[in-house]
Design an enzyme around this catalytic site. Structure first.
Site, short mmCIF file in Angstrom:
data_model
loop_
_atom_site.label_atom_id
_atom_site.label_comp_id
_atom_site.label_asym_id
_atom_site.label_seq_id
_atom_site.Cartn_x
_atom_site.Cartn_y
_atom_site.Cartn_z
N ASN A 10 72.84 73.99 -53.04
CA ASN A 10 73.89 74.95 -52.73
C ASN A 10 74.14 74.90 -51.23
O ASN A 10 73.33 75.38 -50.44
CB ASN A 10 73.43 76.35 -53.16
CG ASN A 10 74.38 77.43 -52.68
OD1 ASN A 10 75.51 77.16 -52.30
ND2 ASN A 10 73.91 78.68 -52.71
N TRP A 11 75.26 74.28 -50.86
CA TRP A 11 75.53 74.09 -49.42
C TRP A 11 76.04 75.38 -48.77
O TRP A 11 76.24 75.41 -47.55
CB TRP A 11 76.56 72.98 -49.23
CG TRP A 11 76.08 71.61 -49.63
CD1 TRP A 11 74.90 71.28 -50.25
CD2 TRP A 11 76.79 70.38 -49.44
NE1 TRP A 11 74.84 69.92 -50.46
CE2 TRP A 11 75.98 69.34 -49.96
CE3 TRP A 11 78.02 70.04 -48.87
CZ2 TRP A 11 76.37 68.00 -49.94
CZ3 TRP A 11 78.41 68.71 -48.85
CH2 TRP A 11 77.59 67.70 -49.38
N LYS A 12 76.31 76.38 -49.54
CA LYS A 12 76.88 77.65 -49.03
C LYS A 12 78.10 77.34 -48.15
O LYS A 12 78.81 76.38 -48.42
CB LYS A 12 75.81 78.45 -48.28
CG LYS A 12 74.52 78.58 -49.08
CD LYS A 12 73.62 79.65 -48.54
CE LYS A 12 72.28 79.58 -49.27
NZ LYS A 12 71.49 80.77 -49.10
N HIS A 95 75.42 84.34 -57.75
CA HIS A 95 74.47 84.13 -56.65
C HIS A 95 74.23 85.45 -55.92
O HIS A 95 75.15 86.27 -55.79
CB HIS A 95 75.02 83.08 -55.68
CG HIS A 95 74.02 82.63 -54.67
ND1 HIS A 95 73.73 83.35 -53.54
CD2 HIS A 95 73.20 81.55 -54.65
CE1 HIS A 95 72.79 82.71 -52.85
NE2 HIS A 95 72.45 81.62 -53.51
N GLU A 97 74.11 86.19 -52.93
CA GLU A 97 75.02 86.47 -51.82
C GLU A 97 76.36 87.00 -52.33
O GLU A 97 77.01 87.82 -51.68
CB GLU A 97 75.18 85.22 -50.94
CG GLU A 97 73.92 85.02 -50.10
CD GLU A 97 73.59 83.58 -49.77
OE1 GLU A 97 74.47 82.70 -49.86
OE2 GLU A 97 72.41 83.32 -49.44
N GLU A 166 66.23 83.42 -58.64
CA GLU A 166 66.22 83.40 -57.18
C GLU A 166 65.83 84.77 -56.64
O GLU A 166 66.70 85.65 -56.49
CB GLU A 166 67.61 83.02 -56.66
CG GLU A 166 68.07 81.65 -57.10
CD GLU A 166 68.98 81.03 -56.07
OE1 GLU A 166 68.61 79.98 -55.52
OE2 GLU A 166 70.03 81.60 -55.76
N GLY A 172 66.55 81.90 -48.08
CA GLY A 172 66.85 81.71 -46.67
C GLY A 172 65.85 82.35 -45.73
O GLY A 172 66.10 82.46 -44.53
N SER A 212 63.93 79.22 -50.65
CA SER A 212 63.13 78.48 -49.66
C SER A 212 62.34 77.34 -50.29
O SER A 212 61.22 77.04 -49.86
CB SER A 212 62.23 79.43 -48.88
OG SER A 212 63.00 80.41 -48.20
N GLY A 233 68.91 75.75 -51.10
CA GLY A 233 69.91 76.07 -50.09
C GLY A 233 69.71 75.23 -48.84
O GLY A 233 70.16 74.09 -48.74
N GLY A 234 68.99 75.77 -47.88
CA GLY A 234 68.85 75.13 -46.57
C GLY A 234 68.39 73.68 -46.63
O GLY A 234 68.93 72.81 -45.92
C1 PEP Z 1 70.20 79.52 -52.36
O1 PEP Z 1 71.11 79.69 -51.57
O2 PEP Z 1 70.44 79.55 -53.57
C2 PEP Z 1 68.86 79.27 -51.83
C3 PEP Z 1 67.87 79.19 -52.68
O3 PEP Z 1 68.73 79.14 -50.48
P1 PEP Z 1 67.40 78.69 -49.67
O4 PEP Z 1 66.85 77.47 -50.37
O5 PEP Z 1 67.90 78.38 -48.29
O6 PEP Z 1 66.45 79.82 -49.71
#
Ligand code: PEP
Length: 254
Positions: A10-12, A95, A97, A166, A172, A212, A233-234
């Protein structure tokens, strides 16, 4: 029943057009040859068409990060599921967010989910508890509420349906859930799916962990019996780390 793990990035709202294109090109090469898992990237909406072009003919699917349920109309800024169908394989729905930054309700996530399913794309239904909800012992209630609301108008799930567990406190933050927490909670989710649908459906569902995840913890998370992949994500923003995560998941799956 064997479930094919799925690792999705997920590049956000990260990466301009040129770095996004560079990452897509790098992944096209570095993920070639990885088998035994499904893989996908979910770039920002304006780069979805680029992703579909660069990744055509590969085993890497393309996903959207969000969707609107109406097919068209006066909904400024929204992108409809109907507009994505035919270009994307996957859509992230609900999600955290979307839920916590943009106020998406459980009911709205459910409308999105049904539209995505109706149009033949694969949703990745994201659910997860806040830190205080876990500390208060309310994790299971929260997940049950989110799942049952999302499934309000759904009679059956397709085989291999994807849920992304999640925990919001892990997204994040660098605070990855332990493999034990991920396993116990994903098993609880599978139990809720069995109650709502049936045991065979629950067994066929793929439950990703997200929060993470990185190259170092991927193997221990995907190694859990009820963890069927990762939503990243990251660590999905660099070809090297996302490739290592996919390799680790493929090694566990083999
Ligand atoms: C996400 O945005 O779905 C996510 C899991 O982010 P991160 O891996 O950065 O925690």
């Amino acid at each position: 029943m064997a479930r094919t793990p799925i690792v999705a990035g997920n590049w956000k709202m990260h990466l301009g057009r040129t770095p996004a294109h560079e990452l897509l090109t790098a992944l096209r090469d570095s993920l070639a040859g990885i088998e035994g898992i499904d893989m996908a990237v979910c770039p920002p909406a304006p780069w979805i068409a680029d992703a579909a072009d660069v990744l055509r003919g590969t085993r890497i699917g393309v996903g959207a990060q969000n969707v609107y349920w109406e097919p068209h109309g006066a909904f400024t800024g929204e992108v409809s599921a109907a507009m994505l169908a035919g270009t994307v394989d996957y859509v992230i729905v609900g999600h955290s967010e979307r839920r916590h930054v943009f106020g998406e309700t459980d009911e709205q996530s459910g409308r999105k989910l049904r539209t995505v399913l109706d149009l033949g794309m694969q949703p990745m239904l994201a659910v997860g508890e806040l830190r205080e909800e876990r500390e208060d012992g309310r994790t299971n209630d929260v997940l049950r509420r989110q799942l049952l609301a999302a499934f309000a108008d759904i009679e059956r799930l397709p085989e291999g349906f994807i849920v992304a567990y999640e925990p919001v406190w892990a997204i994040g933050t660098g605070l990855t859930a332990t493999p034990e927490i991920a396993q116990l909670t994903c098993a609880d989710i599978r139990g809720i799916l069995a109650e709502r649908f049936d045991a065979a459906t629950a067994e066929s569902c793929r439950i990703q962990y997200g929060g993470s995840a990185n190259a170092e913890n991927a193997a221990s998370l995907v190694g859990q019996p009820d963890v069927d992949g990762l939503l990243v994500g990251g660590a999905a923003l660099q070809a090297e780390s996302f490739t290592k995560i996919c390799q680790a998941a493929a090694a566990v799956a083999s």
